[in-house]
Design a protein around this motif. Structure first.
Motif, PDB file in Angstrom:
ATOM      1  N   SER A   1      22.412  20.605  -2.074  1.00  0.00           N
ATOM      2  CA  SER A   1      21.039  21.083  -2.181  1.00  0.00           C
ATOM      3  C   SER A   1      20.111  19.974  -2.667  1.00  0.00           C
ATOM      4  CB  SER A   1      20.985  22.267  -3.142  1.00  0.00           C
ATOM      5  OG  SER A   1      19.672  22.625  -3.426  1.00  0.00           O
ATOM      6  N   LEU A   2      20.533  19.241  -3.681  1.00  0.00           N
ATOM      7  CA  LEU A   2      19.693  18.172  -4.232  1.00  0.00           C
ATOM      8  C   LEU A   2      19.553  17.008  -3.253  1.00  0.00           C
ATOM      9  CD1 LEU A   2      20.917  18.251  -7.927  1.00  0.00           C
ATOM     10  CD2 LEU A   2      18.760  19.113  -6.993  1.00  0.00           C
ATOM     11  N   GLU A   3      20.602  16.700  -2.517  1.00  0.00           N
ATOM     12  CA  GLU A   3      20.500  15.642  -1.510  1.00  0.00           C
ATOM     13  C   GLU A   3      19.513  16.034  -0.413  1.00  0.00           C
ATOM     14  OE1 GLU A   3      25.039  13.958  -2.131  1.00  0.00           O
ATOM     15  OE2 GLU A   3      24.523  14.932  -0.246  1.00  0.00           O
ATOM     16  N   SER A   4      19.519  17.312  -0.067  1.00  0.00           N
ATOM     17  CA  SER A   4      18.565  17.801   0.929  1.00  0.00           C
ATOM     18  C   SER A   4      17.134  17.665   0.413  1.00  0.00           C
ATOM     19  CB  SER A   4      18.883  19.259   1.251  1.00  0.00           C
ATOM     20  OG  SER A   4      17.895  19.796   2.084  1.00  0.00           O
ATOM     21  N   LYS A   5      16.933  18.031  -0.820  1.00  0.00           N
ATOM     22  CA  LYS A   5      15.605  17.880  -1.420  1.00  0.00           C
ATOM     23  C   LYS A   5      15.187  16.416  -1.454  1.00  0.00           C
ATOM     24  CE  LYS A   5      15.694  21.910  -4.458  1.00  0.00           C
ATOM     25  NZ  LYS A   5      15.678  22.373  -5.844  1.00  0.00           N
ATOM     26  N   GLU A   6      16.155  15.537  -1.770  1.00  0.00           N
ATOM     27  CA  GLU A   6      15.857  14.109  -1.845  1.00  0.00           C
ATOM     28  C   GLU A   6      15.375  13.585  -0.495  1.00  0.00           C
ATOM     29  OE1 GLU A   6      18.946  11.850  -3.684  1.00  0.00           O
ATOM     30  OE2 GLU A   6      18.223   9.975  -2.867  1.00  0.00           O
TER      31      GLU A   6
END
Length: 128
Positions: free
Chosen positions: A52-57
């Motif tokens: 999820s955080l990589e997607s946001k990044e």
């Protein structure tokens, strides 16, 4: 000259020892399995959070250059917090596993010293 115990008592003692060992192994296996399930669940949560955080990044990288660095920093801090929580949870689970094993060993020692048997489960029944 001391009289030897009857063969029946020796067999009964050996049977008791085997049953206690089976009980100990069963309890330790349950403690290991429970801890492994909890670790797998915690790791799964960590992996989902990372994705999820990589997607946001990646989304942030498409935005303006000025906001990019600030948002990436925030996400990395959030990821570090998630990793810290995962590590704390892992330590707790491992401590609980060792505590359960120690408790089982203590109970087994008590059974062995008193010559009694556990009232529940000898490896072929189910208890929680």
């Amino acid at each position: 000259m001391a009289e030897e115990p009857p063969a029946q008592m020796i067999v009964r003692h050996e049977t008791s020892a085997r049953l206690i060992d089976a009980w100990v192994n069963s309890k330790k296996a349950k403690a290991d399995n429970r801890a492994d399930r909890e670790l797998a669940h915690a790791e799964s949560k960590l992996n989902k959070k990372k994705v999820s955080l990589e997607s946001k990044e990646k989304t942030i990288e498409l935005n303006a250059e000025m906001n990019k660095q600030r948002e990436i920093e925030r996400i990395k801090n959030e990821e570090a917090t998630s990793k810290k929580k995962f590590d704390e949870r892992t330590v707790g689970i491992e401590a609980k596993r060792e505590q359960n094993k120690h408790k089982i060993d203590h109970m087994a020692q008590k059974f062995r010293s008193t010559g009694t048997l556990p009232k529940k489960c000898f490896g072929f029944c189910s208890d929680d």
